[in-house]
Every structure is written in C-alpha cells, then in structure tokens.
Design an enzyme around this catalytic site. Sequence first.
Site, mmCIF file in Angstrom:
data_model
loop_
_atom_site.group_PDB
_atom_site.id
_atom_site.type_symbol
_atom_site.label_atom_id
_atom_site.label_comp_id
_atom_site.label_asym_id
_atom_site.label_seq_id
_atom_site.Cartn_x
_atom_site.Cartn_y
_atom_site.Cartn_z
ATOM 1 N N LYS A 175 1.011 -1.095 -0.031
ATOM 2 C CA LYS A 175 -0.257 0.265 -0.545
ATOM 3 C C LYS A 175 0.830 1.253 0.041
ATOM 4 O O LYS A 175 1.867 1.403 1.309
ATOM 5 C CB LYS A 175 -1.003 0.105 1.479
ATOM 6 C CG LYS A 175 -1.616 -1.322 1.519
ATOM 7 C CD LYS A 175 -2.455 -1.615 2.651
ATOM 8 C CE LYS A 175 -1.592 -1.465 3.747
ATOM 9 N NZ LYS A 175 -2.757 -1.752 4.939
ATOM 10 N N THR A 207 -9.138 8.605 8.476
ATOM 11 C CA THR A 207 -8.109 7.422 7.935
ATOM 12 C C THR A 207 -7.919 6.640 8.642
ATOM 13 O O THR A 207 -6.792 5.390 8.864
ATOM 14 C CB THR A 207 -6.539 8.135 7.274
ATOM 15 O OG1 THR A 207 -6.356 9.150 8.275
ATOM 16 C CG2 THR A 207 -7.125 9.209 6.099
ATOM 17 N N GLY A 211 -6.163 0.598 6.884
ATOM 18 C CA GLY A 211 -5.457 -0.657 6.816
ATOM 19 C C GLY A 211 -6.064 -2.222 7.530
ATOM 20 O O GLY A 211 -6.761 -2.957 6.453
ATOM 21 N N CYS A 212 -6.751 -2.031 8.192
ATOM 22 C CA CYS A 212 -7.791 -2.941 9.588
ATOM 23 C C CYS A 212 -8.655 -3.305 7.867
ATOM 24 O O CYS A 212 -8.879 -4.697 7.631
ATOM 25 C CB CYS A 212 -8.237 -2.527 10.482
ATOM 26 S SG CYS A 212 -6.661 -2.810 12.074
#
Length: 269
Positions: A175, A207, A211-212
Amino acid sequence: MRGRVLVAAGSDSGGGAGIQADIKTITALDGYAATAITALTAQNTLGVFGVHTIPPEFVLRQMELVLTDIGADCVKTGMLATAPIVAAVAEGLERFAPAVPLVVDPVMVAKGGASLLAGEAGNALVERLIRCAALITPNIPEAEALLGRSIPDRAAMDGAAKDLLSLGCRAVLLKGGHMEGEDVTDLLATPEGIAAFTAPRLGSRSTHGTGCTLASAIATGIAQGMPLPDAVVRARAYVRRAIETAPGLGKGHGPLNHAHTVECSRTPY
C-alpha cells in the site's frame, strides 16, 4: 455472497480499527465475521494509551472453538502483539484450518505511533504466518520493517513488492498511502507479475483503521470466492467511499464510515 471470515486481531476501544472495524467491514460486504481477540487496547482518535494482551492459550482456544464449529472460508490476522500470540495463531491455523486462505495484515505501529508488535514478534510473524499466507497487506513502514531497508519513492515500490513476495507468501498488496503525491498507488504482486491500482489522494483526517478495513474487505472477497484482483478492486472502492463519507468524529485521526454499501461488480483499474 456470504463468506465466513475469522479475524485474529486486537480490539480498538474507539471502534475505528482492529476487531471493531473488521466486524463492520465484513458485515457491510455481506460476509460473516467471527473473532479471536488477541489484545485489548485503550485508544481513541488521538492515539493508543494502553494495551492488555490476551493469554496465547486463550487466543488458541477462541480459534479452536470457532473453526471446529462455524468454520471459516478465510482467516485474517491483524494486531498480534507478541511472539507467543503469533505462535498460538499459527498453531490454530495448522491444527484447525490448514487449507483455509490466510490474509496477513502485518500490524506493527498504530497511526499515532504506538508500537503494536513486540520486537521479537516480527521474525515470528514472517516465519510462522507470512510464509504461508495467501496475501499480505503491508503499508510502506511495515514493508520497510519486514525488508530491513527504506522504500523512498514509487520507483522503489516494485522491487520491494517482489522482495516481499520472496518471503514465501502467494501475493503481496503493497500500500502506497505513505508516499507523497497527489495520487496513491497500491501494488498487487503475484508470481504472474505486478498490477498497479492508482487513485487520487483524498484530503481527509478520517483515516483511522484504513489498513484493517482494507485487509478485511479483501479477506471477505476471498471468502466469497472472488478472484484476488476483483477482491482488491472492491475493497479499495469500499475503503475510498468509507473515507469520503466518514462521520468526522474525534479530535485526531477519525474513523471511517463502515456502514455504507459498495457496488460488488468489478471496475477497471
């Protein structure tokens, strides 16, 4: 399109990341979420103020009871905190879900800077989980930690994605959100090559938990039988819309809007 996803990860008391984000995401995408909680955190949008780890044998017990009864079509890991917990999760997979696809989100540092993975646990993560993962989803700082070198720019991402793949996993989603620039590019590396996914950067402080959320959205797609590129496309669209419609809560990095819906069909990339 229901698919069963077991998530082994930490709890976020603020509800924006960790187990809470995982459950919301999987449910929003019409999957079924089960959990093995690895740690409790005291946190909000301003940071992590305390971590209480769960005994490894209890993490394993959670996995055993879920996998031998409900079962899973995909397992996703997030915050694992310590080497003994990594070992417990690996044992649970080996004993009760040896053929179930594994998505590893190598959670190491919280957005506010707090460490979420003890030093010795990094090697255990690579040896016990990353090597057998169907997909790993590191951001740039996590990839740098895994590779032991800096990834200074977009040009360096291709080589980094290939080197991460050489750790033994079947696919890597590197990412690029930490890179500077008006666009954000994520790279999906597989033995067949590298595909780039690029979109304009969103100017938002909401934000926390991206990721989770992304990893759980991909895991849901895998559990539902979607090809990996399609699962990535849908997951990225889901996260983007969750940021765009975020409720603006908290004084720091705010949570996403996990309750929205997203078109499930594949879009070009």
